[in-house]
Design a protein around this motif. Sequence first.
Motif, short mmCIF file in Angstrom:
data_model
loop_
_atom_site.label_atom_id
_atom_site.label_comp_id
_atom_site.label_asym_id
_atom_site.label_seq_id
_atom_site.Cartn_x
_atom_site.Cartn_y
_atom_site.Cartn_z
N LEU A 285 0.84 -1.20 0.00
CA LEU A 285 0.00 0.00 0.00
C LEU A 285 0.87 1.24 0.00
O LEU A 285 0.60 2.23 -0.70
CB LEU A 285 -0.90 -0.01 1.24
CG LEU A 285 -1.77 1.22 1.45
CD1 LEU A 285 -2.74 1.42 0.29
CD2 LEU A 285 -2.54 1.13 2.77
N LYS B 95 -10.46 4.23 2.90
CA LYS B 95 -10.23 3.06 2.06
C LYS B 95 -9.54 3.51 0.79
O LYS B 95 -10.00 4.43 0.13
CB LYS B 95 -11.55 2.38 1.72
CG LYS B 95 -12.31 1.86 2.93
CD LYS B 95 -13.56 1.12 2.51
CE LYS B 95 -14.26 0.52 3.71
NZ LYS B 95 -14.75 1.54 4.68
N LYS C 145 -8.05 -0.86 -2.07
CA LYS C 145 -8.59 -2.05 -1.39
C LYS C 145 -7.90 -2.37 -0.06
O LYS C 145 -7.77 -3.53 0.33
CB LYS C 145 -8.52 -3.29 -2.30
CG LYS C 145 -9.20 -3.03 -3.64
CD LYS C 145 -9.85 -4.24 -4.21
CE LYS C 145 -10.72 -3.84 -5.37
NZ LYS C 145 -11.31 -4.96 -6.06
N ARG C 146 -7.44 -1.32 0.59
CA ARG C 146 -6.88 -1.46 1.92
C ARG C 146 -7.43 -0.33 2.77
O ARG C 146 -7.88 0.68 2.24
CB ARG C 146 -5.35 -1.36 1.90
CG ARG C 146 -4.63 -2.57 1.36
CD ARG C 146 -4.73 -3.76 2.30
NE ARG C 146 -4.03 -4.94 1.79
CZ ARG C 146 -4.52 -5.76 0.86
NH1 ARG C 146 -5.70 -5.52 0.29
NH2 ARG C 146 -3.84 -6.82 0.48
N GLU C 147 -7.38 -0.52 4.10
CA GLU C 147 -7.74 0.59 4.98
C GLU C 147 -6.50 1.16 5.62
O GLU C 147 -5.60 0.42 6.01
CB GLU C 147 -8.71 0.09 6.06
CG GLU C 147 -10.13 0.02 5.54
CD GLU C 147 -11.11 -0.46 6.59
OE1 GLU C 147 -10.84 -0.30 7.79
OE2 GLU C 147 -12.15 -0.99 6.19
N ILE C 148 -6.50 2.47 5.76
CA ILE C 148 -5.36 3.11 6.40
C ILE C 148 -5.55 3.02 7.91
O ILE C 148 -6.63 3.27 8.43
CB ILE C 148 -5.26 4.59 5.97
CG1 ILE C 148 -5.24 4.64 4.44
CG2 ILE C 148 -4.07 5.27 6.63
CD1 ILE C 148 -4.16 5.42 3.84
#
Lengths: 449, 449
Positions: A231, A340, A343-346
């Motif tokens: 990411l 978001k 396709k990842r969350e911070i």
Amino acid sequence: MYRWLKLDYLRPAQLIVLFYVGATLISVCLLSLPFALKEGVHWSFVDVLFTAVSAISVTGLSVISTVDTFSTAGIFILMFILQFGGIGIMTLGTFFWLMIGKKIGLRERQLISTDQNQTHMSGLVRLMKQILTLIITIELIGALVLGTYFLKYFDTWQEAYLQGLFASVSATTNAGFDITGQSLIPFAQDYFVQTINIILLTLGAIGFPVLIEVKEFLKKRQTSIPFRFSLYTKLTSVTFFSLMFGGALLIFLLELPHFFADKAWHESLFYSLFQSSTTRNGGLATMDVSEFTIPTLLVICLLMFIGASPSSVGGGIRTTTFAVIVLLIIAFARGQKSIKVFKREIDEEDVRKSVVVTFLAMFICFVAFIILTATEPFSFMQIAFEISSAFGTTGLSMGITSDLSTVGKIVIIALMFIGRIGILSFIFLFHIKEKDTHYRYPKERIIVG
Amino acid sequence: MYRWLKLDYLRPAQLIVLFYVGATLISVCLLSLPFALKEGVHWSFVDVLFTAVSAISVTGLSVISTVDTFSTAGIFILMFILQFGGIGIMTLGTFFWLMIGKKIGLRERQLISTDQNQTHMSGLVRLMKQILTLIITIELIGALVLGTYFLKYFDTWQEAYLQGLFASVSATTNAGFDITGQSLIPFAQDYFVQTINIILLTLGAIGFPVLIEVKEFLKKRQTSIPFRFSLYTKLTSVTFFSLMFGGALLIFLLELPHFFADKAWHESLFYSLFQSSTTRNGGLATMDVSEFTIPTLLVICLLMFIGASPSSVGGGIRTTTFAVIVLLIIAFARGQKSIKVFKREIDEEDVRKSVVVTFLAMFICFVAFIILTATEPFSFMQIAFEISSAFGTTGLSMGITSDLSTVGKIVIIALMFIGRIGILSFIFLFHIKEKDTHYRYPKERIIVG
Ligand SMILES: [K+]
Ligand SMILES: [K+]
């Protein structure tokens, strides 16, 4: 394996500060050596200190003319300091990235040796070797290409290759120093030199973790093993190039009726692109930036303040910090609680860090601005530009650096230093370790905004 | 009970914006009435619009001289608009506070009627009556005190009481308009007038919820029922007075070698205190602020940008927003995950709001700054001052307002409007309602700062 120093006993922030204080002292000594200077040159202590901090932080702001001050030996000493400063911060930054990155690939973790979750100095040394190899390779290729090309500009091959080597080192480490005496202005019409410089600047400022991952990716493409970019790499790269091309477009549009009014489209294009790229942390320039109009200069200030990727040779609040702030505002406006992206969350912790870093950076620059408006006779624009440049360790200037008062020089020295070690290290330096708060209070809503 | 309009069907933000757009249109019509103007006065549409927005947003920036433009009837119309603008925002702000405040006291909740969790227009009307009563009472007392005192300054009692009434309304609503023709400069040596003004300014800017709670507290003190101030009241009051006295101290120290060099200590004290108080949102001044040095003016810009309490007559990012940011940085430096203050924890949602509000406010002001530096011939300091003043709906000026270009006036109009409705309403105006994200992605750490 030598484990004489367990890093766990020395906090990362302290290590970084220690490194830079030490490196600055050594640089001051080296730059004071008599044979480093041209005959008859004398300079004050504050100027030596300024040059040392500017070099070790690879900022490139300069109170003296490099070419008129240093002997050839001095130029090599300066190159060594730039090298050391640039590679030092890349190594330390990457190292801490690998330390926190419990979730990143095993192969990357192997870069630093770990046993029983203890990170050792040996890992740091191995990492530094890797980075050193990569950077020196890039620099040598750059020097060879530029030096050979410079044969047509300079009388002797020695001069051409010295210029090529210095230009390559200065660009790759994003140092912003020059020995032409006037940055890249002599090459304002030479698109080849500019293109090579933009490539070298980018390789230095994009951050070492990105370079590692790209290398891994290229290796794996030949096999059938799937590869996923982290990411971090996605976010920093997208932000980096958005700022570069978005900045160029903005400069182009704002100056179309002014500085670019009488220029050909390809000239305008390269002026815009180069000046935008250089804020992402090079500090070299193909023109006197004071010729831009105020709105353009304000945009450049913002770009310099944002700066380069973390774990790179650049400063500022960093690209990822800026990206998180922008994503936070978008998520809020959309009514989403978490950020978001790709396709990842911070992680909440990274959001908090970004917010605190940005506010503190603005506060520090604001205080510096108040001080300089009181002590210096220059315009707001010149002062704001100098401050953004110092904090972003960019090194562009509207030409006031050498005319700063001693107080002004010390403020700029402090900004370059803080910009270099990063706001987070700066905070953790004063970190009061409290027993973490296991007690809780009831939450209560308030009105804001 | 009339429930012709269920508020749940009209989003708060839209209601506020609707209110201000409608009120602005009505004000434009009222101010265009022929008998509102002195004979022979003609003004352009953009100037009418500017005055209408400045009045309805109780900012007080002025492109015209109030006293030379308006007839006595016009002055009463202006007072009516100030009244309407000031009380309108106080009502709406407080109303939404009561709506979200599920945890606040029953007695406060009773201020607005609720049944089955539906909030109705009737509650809004009742609340507005309460606020109206309180504000008018304060204003009348102020007018009586000031008018009687003014008998010694003016020839006729009519003139004295008109001046007293206008001064009281302008101070209580923090409107910043004056009919002396030169703000409170004629009273620079009159500490009584200044003290009364500071009290009225504070009562208007501290926020209605604080006033309600203080009233409750005074009532309950006579009984033995314990009373707890809400977190909001504690936080906003402490911030309000810290900014007021901290600001005064800073102005005092910065100007000691300059503007205050030849003044007596009590003069310096009152100049500092009044000019600091007025940034907390009055906009009146006892001196020409341009006489201050640059560092002081920058501090005043920051104070105006922060502004007043929410649910008050003032603008800016608001005191609580600023307090949350400062507490966030302190908590971070201490390594605490949640913000603890006054034995309560601040809700994560309020932290997010504060952060977003502050960043957006800065971004909007930065863009306005870029535009004005391109369109106006004034110094950076004058422009920055005007922008902070407009966004904070403060109304102080370094004297450039009437010389702004039409584009400049429109930018300032927009800033006053946004400053007035508040950044949050401004965001929610563009709020794209998405299905809230029940899907989650894995978290991944990145490097920031
Ligand atoms: K640089
Ligand atoms: K005002």
